[in-house]
Design a protein around this motif. Sequence first.
Motif: not given
Length: 153
Positions: A30-34
């Motif tokens: 899952t892509r998460r900011a930062g």
Amino acid sequence: MKYLFFSVVAFLVSAAGAYAQSNIIESLQTRRAGEGVVTVHQDAQISGMIGKRYVLSPSEQPNVLRTRGFRVQVYAGNNSRQARSQAYDVAAKVKKEFPDMPVYTYFQPPRWLCRVGDYKTMEEAHSAMRMLKATGVFKEVSIVREQINIPIE
């Protein structure tokens, strides 16, 4: 009151996000900011097996019950190669003299051990110890408390 409301909403959002991810691989990807990007390359069958429980088939079921009991220790050496070979030599002698007795030879830091039998009571172990001493081959024997294997039939 606002703090309680926002903490409940934050909990529900995080729980819903965790529920949407069905396994750890999806959670990692899952892509998460930062945060960095994780890509997992594996067979689809492995992904399908993650999170499932493995149940032994009746033919794979262990035929022993592990419980507390007693064994007779016939050898205790140090952690050298010579002690290892001596432990296996003693085990071979026990198997030759008493083929029906189970023999366990293993390394338990810091020494090599050779132990005999799976006895539920101290009396059974004491009887076996007397038989081992009577041969004249096994002089330094003692009874030890240990996990034993009871056959299930």
